[in-house]
Motif scaffolding. Structure first.
Motif, PDB file in Angstrom:
ATOM      1  N   VAL A  29      37.255  47.867  34.553  1.00  0.00           N
ATOM      2  CA  VAL A  29      36.356  48.160  35.665  1.00  0.00           C
ATOM      3  C   VAL A  29      35.480  46.945  35.983  1.00  0.00           C
ATOM      4  N   ALA A  30      34.936  46.321  34.956  1.00  0.00           N
ATOM      5  CA  ALA A  30      33.976  45.232  35.166  1.00  0.00           C
ATOM      6  C   ALA A  30      34.636  43.938  35.619  1.00  0.00           C
ATOM      7  N   LEU A  31      35.858  43.654  35.133  1.00  0.00           N
ATOM      8  CA  LEU A  31      36.481  42.355  35.401  1.00  0.00           C
ATOM      9  C   LEU A  31      37.741  42.450  36.253  1.00  0.00           C
ATOM     10  N   PRO A  34      37.147  43.638  40.321  1.00  0.00           N
ATOM     11  CA  PRO A  34      36.667  42.615  41.260  1.00  0.00           C
ATOM     12  C   PRO A  34      37.555  41.379  41.314  1.00  0.00           C
ATOM     13  N   LEU A  35      38.157  41.016  40.164  1.00  0.00           N
ATOM     14  CA  LEU A  35      39.021  39.842  40.169  1.00  0.00           C
ATOM     15  C   LEU A  35      40.249  40.060  41.038  1.00  0.00           C
ATOM     16  N   TRP A  36      40.886  41.219  40.909  1.00  0.00           N
ATOM     17  CA  TRP A  36      42.114  41.503  41.651  1.00  0.00           C
ATOM     18  C   TRP A  36      41.836  41.608  43.146  1.00  0.00           C
ATOM     19  N   VAL A  77      42.045  50.976  41.464  1.00  0.00           N
ATOM     20  CA  VAL A  77      41.455  52.286  41.186  1.00  0.00           C
ATOM     21  C   VAL A  77      42.484  53.216  40.557  1.00  0.00           C
ATOM     22  N   THR A  78      43.698  53.243  41.083  1.00  0.00           N
ATOM     23  CA  THR A  78      44.718  54.138  40.530  1.00  0.00           C
ATOM     24  C   THR A  78      45.112  53.725  39.115  1.00  0.00           C
ATOM     25  N   LEU A  79      45.219  52.419  38.861  1.00  0.00           N
ATOM     26  CA  LEU A  79      45.558  51.963  37.513  1.00  0.00           C
ATOM     27  C   LEU A  79      44.459  52.330  36.512  1.00  0.00           C
ATOM     28  N   ILE A  80      43.210  52.110  36.884  1.00  0.00           N
ATOM     29  CA  ILE A  80      42.114  52.344  35.941  1.00  0.00           C
ATOM     30  C   ILE A  80      41.956  53.829  35.651  1.00  0.00           C
ATOM     31  N   THR A  81      41.926  54.659  36.692  1.00  0.00           N
ATOM     32  CA  THR A  81      41.751  56.096  36.442  1.00  0.00           C
ATOM     33  C   THR A  81      42.964  56.694  35.735  1.00  0.00           C
ATOM     34  N   GLY A  82      44.166  56.242  36.108  1.00  0.00           N
ATOM     35  CA  GLY A  82      45.354  56.734  35.422  1.00  0.00           C
ATOM     36  C   GLY A  82      45.356  56.353  33.959  1.00  0.00           C
ATOM     37  N   PHE A  83      45.015  55.096  33.669  1.00  0.00           N
ATOM     38  CA  PHE A  83      44.967  54.659  32.277  1.00  0.00           C
ATOM     39  C   PHE A  83      43.854  55.378  31.509  1.00  0.00           C
ATOM     40  N   LEU A  84      42.695  55.563  32.139  1.00  0.00           N
ATOM     41  CA  LEU A  84      41.571  56.213  31.467  1.00  0.00           C
ATOM     42  C   LEU A  84      41.928  57.637  31.052  1.00  0.00           C
ATOM     43  N   MET A  85      42.538  58.395  31.965  1.00  0.00           N
ATOM     44  CA  MET A  85      42.881  59.775  31.642  1.00  0.00           C
ATOM     45  C   MET A  85      44.068  59.849  30.686  1.00  0.00           C
ATOM     46  N   PHE A  86      45.002  58.912  30.798  1.00  0.00           N
ATOM     47  CA  PHE A  86      46.111  58.896  29.840  1.00  0.00           C
ATOM     48  C   PHE A  86      45.597  58.625  28.432  1.00  0.00           C
ATOM     49  N   ALA A  87      44.726  57.630  28.293  1.00  0.00           N
ATOM     50  CA  ALA A  87      44.212  57.284  26.966  1.00  0.00           C
ATOM     51  C   ALA A  87      43.411  58.438  26.368  1.00  0.00           C
ATOM     52  N   ALA A  88      42.592  59.107  27.208  1.00  0.00           N
ATOM     53  CA  ALA A  88      41.789  60.230  26.702  1.00  0.00           C
ATOM     54  C   ALA A  88      42.682  61.386  26.273  1.00  0.00           C
ATOM     55  N   THR A  89      43.712  61.689  27.068  1.00  0.00           N
ATOM     56  CA  THR A  89      44.606  62.810  26.735  1.00  0.00           C
ATOM     57  C   THR A  89      45.473  62.477  25.536  1.00  0.00           C
ATOM     58  N   PHE A  90      46.012  61.273  25.503  1.00  0.00           N
ATOM     59  CA  PHE A  90      46.894  60.874  24.407  1.00  0.00           C
ATOM     60  C   PHE A  90      46.116  60.781  23.097  1.00  0.00           C
ATOM     61  N   ALA A 126      33.403  54.085  43.991  1.00  0.00           N
ATOM     62  CA  ALA A 126      32.178  53.531  44.585  1.00  0.00           C
ATOM     63  C   ALA A 126      32.052  52.044  44.271  1.00  0.00           C
ATOM     64  N   TYR A 127      32.373  51.662  43.047  1.00  0.00           N
ATOM     65  CA  TYR A 127      32.309  50.248  42.658  1.00  0.00           C
ATOM     66  C   TYR A 127      33.322  49.420  43.449  1.00  0.00           C
ATOM     67  N   ALA A 128      34.540  49.949  43.616  1.00  0.00           N
ATOM     68  CA  ALA A 128      35.555  49.236  44.383  1.00  0.00           C
ATOM     69  C   ALA A 128      35.149  49.084  45.843  1.00  0.00           C
ATOM     70  N   THR A 129      34.491  50.079  46.398  1.00  0.00           N
ATOM     71  CA  THR A 129      34.029  49.988  47.783  1.00  0.00           C
ATOM     72  C   THR A 129      32.955  48.912  47.932  1.00  0.00           C
ATOM     73  N   VAL A 130      32.038  48.856  46.980  1.00  0.00           N
ATOM     74  CA  VAL A 130      30.986  47.836  47.032  1.00  0.00           C
ATOM     75  C   VAL A 130      31.587  46.443  46.926  1.00  0.00           C
ATOM     76  N   VAL A 131      32.554  46.267  46.009  1.00  0.00           N
ATOM     77  CA  VAL A 131      33.187  44.956  45.852  1.00  0.00           C
ATOM     78  C   VAL A 131      33.909  44.557  47.136  1.00  0.00           C
ATOM     79  N   THR A 132      34.584  45.505  47.783  1.00  0.00           N
ATOM     80  CA  THR A 132      35.276  45.201  49.039  1.00  0.00           C
ATOM     81  C   THR A 132      34.293  44.803  50.126  1.00  0.00           C
ATOM     82  N   CYS A 133      33.189  45.503  50.218  1.00  0.00           N
ATOM     83  CA  CYS A 133      32.206  45.209  51.264  1.00  0.00           C
ATOM     84  C   CYS A 133      31.488  43.879  51.045  1.00  0.00           C
TER      85      CYS A 133
END
Length: 287
Positions: A29-31, A34-36, A77-90, A126-133
């Motif tokens: 999320v932090a790096l 915004p880098l991508w 956003v899709t990679l981060i949320t998908g990975f976050l929920m996969f890691a929590a469930t797994f 929200a963070y991705a929207t701020v970075v885009t703007c």
């Protein structure tokens, strides 16, 4: 009602704690986000690209780097949320199963995971929207945030499904990464010549991509395409929750039915009596 709220609050606390302990996701999320998105804006050419937005039927002339940044934000956003929920469930699969076998309602566990997903998707989008703007000004930032949020929800429940069905972490990471890359790369007209194909309507983030593009370059509202994305979320949630139910099922055999009490042998001509003692505990006898 208080009992249900207490169980839900307990399960939600566990879910949010699991997300907070995922330091790799925090680094993404932090790096990574915004880098991508910044690289997509800086590296891609800013030549105008003539595209037809299916959501409104309009022909638009967005700059290529701005359109690619929208696609990159959706991808992040899709990679981060998908990975976050996969890691929590797994990672918590065994714990969830023990809770379910101990009598903790699975409905509350599922509701807690959805609450954690909503919170995570809201923060990341929200963070991705701020970075885009920070790099350019989309016409409708609120619609862009809503599109990112809906896409995050969809891939979050896909992560729950992958975490419940797959046996190794590398399998889940590969599945989430490739799904997001194929999904969004095919919809970007800068990198895909077939971005106008009607087949793309079947992709998981089609509604979000249309809504995000409209948010960046059109003044038209496209609530129908946000509804399409939420329908994808509902369908993916059904599959993911069925997979979670399957993973947390009990493997114990069913309790056998009690056998009828044996009857004591009696003399010929008499009815057999059940082999039970009198209720007052005194042995009876015949005089």
């Amino acid at each position: 009602m208080r009992t249900h709220l207490a169980l839900f609050a307990t399960a939600t606390r566990y879910a949010l704690t699991e997300h907070a302990r995922n330091r790799f996701a925090m680094v993404l999320v932090a790096l990574f986000l915004p880098l991508w998105t910044t690289l997509a804006y800086q590296v891609m050419p800013d030549d105008p690209a003539r595209i037809r937005l299916r959501a409104t039927g309009q022909w638009l002339m967005p700059h290529g780097n701005e359109l690619t940044e929208i696609s990159g934000a959706l991808n992040a956003v899709t990679l981060i949320t998908g990975f976050l929920m996969f890691a929590a469930t797994f990672g918590s699969g065994g714990f969830d199963k023990r809770l379910a076998m101990a009598g903790f309602p699975r409905a509350h566990l599922v509701a807690a995971k959805v609450a954690g997903l909503v919170a995570a998707s809201a923060v990341v989008s929200a963070y991705a929207t701020v970075v885009t703007c920070l790099t350019w000004s989309p016409r409708r930032p609120a619609l862009l945030a809503a599109a990112l949020f809906a896409a995050g929800l969809t891939y979050g429940v896909l992560g729950v499904g992958f975490g419940s069905l797959l046996r190794r972490e590398v399998e889940g990471m590969f599945a989430i990464t490739m799904t997001s890359i194929i999904d969004l790369a095919l919809q970007n007209p800068i990198s895909s010549a077939g971005a106008d194909s009607p087949v793309l309507r079947l992709l998981p983030s089609y509604g979000a991509m249309q809504a995000a593009t409209a948010a960046g370059f059109s003044d038209s509202a496209v609530p129908a395409y946000l509804a399409v994305q939420l329908a994808w979320f509902a369908a993916a949630a059904l599959v993911g929750l069925l997979a979670f139910r399957h993973r947390t099922r009990t493997a114990l055999p069913a309790r056998p039915r009690p056998l009828p009490a044996p009857r004591r042998p009696t003399a010929a001509g008499q009815r057999p009596a059940p082999d039970t003692a009198p209720s007052d505990g005194i042995q009876g006898g015949r005089s």
